[in-house]
Design an enzyme around this catalytic site. Sequence first.
Site, short mmCIF file in Angstrom:
data_model
loop_
_atom_site.label_atom_id
_atom_site.label_comp_id
_atom_site.label_asym_id
_atom_site.label_seq_id
_atom_site.Cartn_x
_atom_site.Cartn_y
_atom_site.Cartn_z
N SER A 142 0.86 -1.18 0.00
CA SER A 142 0.00 0.00 0.00
C SER A 142 0.89 1.23 0.00
CB SER A 142 -0.86 -0.01 1.26
OG SER A 142 -1.36 1.28 1.57
N TYR A 155 -3.09 -0.32 10.15
CA TYR A 155 -2.99 -0.66 8.73
C TYR A 155 -1.62 -0.27 8.19
CZ TYR A 155 -4.38 -0.71 3.77
OH TYR A 155 -4.46 -0.95 2.41
P1 NAP Z 1 -11.76 -5.19 -0.16
O1 NAP Z 1 -12.64 -4.64 -1.21
O2 NAP Z 1 -12.06 -4.96 1.27
O3 NAP Z 1 -11.53 -6.78 -0.42
C1 NAP Z 1 -10.71 -7.48 0.48
C2 NAP Z 1 -11.03 -8.94 0.33
O4 NAP Z 1 -10.28 -9.70 1.29
C3 NAP Z 1 -12.51 -9.22 0.60
O5 NAP Z 1 -12.98 -10.23 -0.25
C4 NAP Z 1 -12.46 -9.69 2.04
O6 NAP Z 1 -13.56 -10.45 2.43
C5 NAP Z 1 -11.20 -10.53 2.01
N1 NAP Z 1 -10.73 -10.83 3.37
C6 NAP Z 1 -10.72 -10.00 4.44
N2 NAP Z 1 -10.24 -10.63 5.52
C7 NAP Z 1 -9.95 -11.90 5.12
C8 NAP Z 1 -9.42 -13.06 5.79
N3 NAP Z 1 -9.10 -13.03 7.08
N4 NAP Z 1 -9.25 -14.19 5.07
C9 NAP Z 1 -9.59 -14.23 3.75
N5 NAP Z 1 -10.10 -13.18 3.05
C10 NAP Z 1 -10.26 -12.04 3.75
O7 NAP Z 1 -10.29 -4.61 -0.38
P2 NAP Z 1 -9.57 -4.12 -1.70
O8 NAP Z 1 -9.70 -2.65 -1.81
O9 NAP Z 1 -9.93 -5.00 -2.86
O10 NAP Z 1 -8.06 -4.40 -1.25
C11 NAP Z 1 -7.44 -5.64 -1.48
C12 NAP Z 1 -6.04 -5.52 -0.95
O11 NAP Z 1 -5.42 -4.34 -1.51
C13 NAP Z 1 -5.99 -5.32 0.57
O12 NAP Z 1 -4.84 -5.97 1.07
C14 NAP Z 1 -5.82 -3.81 0.72
O13 NAP Z 1 -5.17 -3.47 1.94
C15 NAP Z 1 -4.95 -3.50 -0.45
N6 NAP Z 1 -4.98 -2.12 -0.93
C16 NAP Z 1 -6.17 -1.52 -1.26
C17 NAP Z 1 -6.13 -0.22 -1.77
C18 NAP Z 1 -7.37 0.54 -2.17
O14 NAP Z 1 -7.27 1.78 -2.34
N7 NAP Z 1 -8.49 -0.12 -2.31
C19 NAP Z 1 -4.92 0.44 -1.94
C20 NAP Z 1 -3.74 -0.21 -1.54
C21 NAP Z 1 -3.79 -1.49 -1.05
P3 NAP Z 1 -14.71 -9.68 3.27
O15 NAP Z 1 -15.61 -9.10 2.24
O16 NAP Z 1 -15.36 -10.71 4.12
O17 NAP Z 1 -14.02 -8.61 4.11
C1 GCO Z 2 -7.10 5.05 3.60
C2 GCO Z 2 -7.20 4.12 2.43
C3 GCO Z 2 -5.81 3.65 2.02
C4 GCO Z 2 -5.91 2.75 0.82
C5 GCO Z 2 -4.59 2.27 0.38
C6 GCO Z 2 -3.72 3.38 -0.12
O1 GCO Z 2 -7.96 4.96 4.50
O2 GCO Z 2 -6.15 5.85 3.61
O3 GCO Z 2 -8.03 3.00 2.72
O4 GCO Z 2 -5.20 2.99 3.08
O5 GCO Z 2 -6.67 1.65 1.11
O6 GCO Z 2 -3.96 1.45 1.29
O7 GCO Z 2 -2.58 2.81 -0.74
#
Ligand code: NAP
Ligand code: GCO
Length: 262
Positions: A142, A155
């Site tokens: 992230s 986080y």
């Molecule tokens: P999301 O929409 O919340 O999807 C996360 C997925 O992981 C969901 O299917 C969730 O299931 C599942 N999950 C949560 N806890 C789990 C567990 N203990 N075991 C198995 N599965 C689990 O998140 P996203 O935005 O797609 O993000 C995916 C990854 O990218 C995460 O690691 C997040 O930190 C990272 N990320 C996101 C962003 C962003 O801006 N969106 C940016 C940087 C990094 P549930 O629906 O039950 O929670």
């Molecule tokens: C927040 C956001 C971020 C993104 C991502 C950014 O609350 O600032 O959720 O943490 O998820 O990780 O790279």
Amino acid sequence: MFDLKGKIAWVTGASYGIGFAIANALAGAGAKIVFNDINQELVDKGLAAYNERGIEAYGFVCDVTDENAVNEAVKKIEQDVGVVDILVNNAGIIKRIPMCEMSAQEWRQVIDVDLTGPFICSKSVIPSMIKKGGGKIINICSMMSELGRETVSAYAAAKGGLKMLTRNIASEYGEFNIQCNGIGPGYIATPQTAPLREKQPDGSRHPFDSFIISKTPAARWGTPEDLAGPAIFLASGASDFVNGHILYVDGGILAYIGKQPK
Ligand code: NAP
Ligand code: GCO
């Protein structure tokens, strides 16, 4: 060199969101997809979505923080599908709570899923990767692997730790032809960030939404599909000499001081 035909890719938490987009991308490059999620309803939702796109995915219920469940699942994957060649540690949660109001239990929940989960899942596939002659591990880090902000202490600590876990796996297992790298998405429009983009009662943009637009040279939120190419690169032979690297896919946020207010 970007061809994944004959490879088995396990993407954790990939019923929707970034994991789903990455799994689709890897399938498009020829990989067979395995994914897990936290409950059967989500797994079924994911299976339907993959099938709709003509992708024959193998889905199973597994909490990435449960070491026994993960080890059992990997045994079953190896029996039913084959040895995992590519692991994408995507499953993750976030709790946006001011640090001094966050309980130790809430802190531990985030660290457990976002950092211990990738440790457990990586540990479960590395022995077979070594036997097979190599493999790829991609940790979804992230921007918070580099920067902090209010309310995301657990986080950011987890994602900072995941950056260093990535470098340590690269260091410890590189000699077995295992490459471990990270993808650091910027702000991506998924359910996880939906609260930060909600329209205000008067129909205006959420202040955080406007803030991110001003901090991103690309002047937009990323989409999960923006991560497809980087994921294929790090999952393929094109990255065989890339190890311990965090590839930021953030539209330029980390390079930019931010647009000067008018
Ligand atoms: P999301 O929409 O919340 O999807 C996360 C997925 O992981 C969901 O299917 C969730 O299931 C599942 N999950 C949560 N806890 C789990 C567990 N203990 N075991 C198995 N599965 C689990 O998140 P996203 O935005 O797609 O993000 C995916 C990854 O990218 C995460 O690691 C997040 O930190 C990272 N990320 C996101 C962003 C962003 O801006 N969106 C940016 C940087 C990094 P549930 O629906 O039950 O929670
Ligand atoms: C927040 C956001 C971020 C993104 C991502 C950014 O609350 O600032 O959720 O943490 O998820 O990780 O790279």
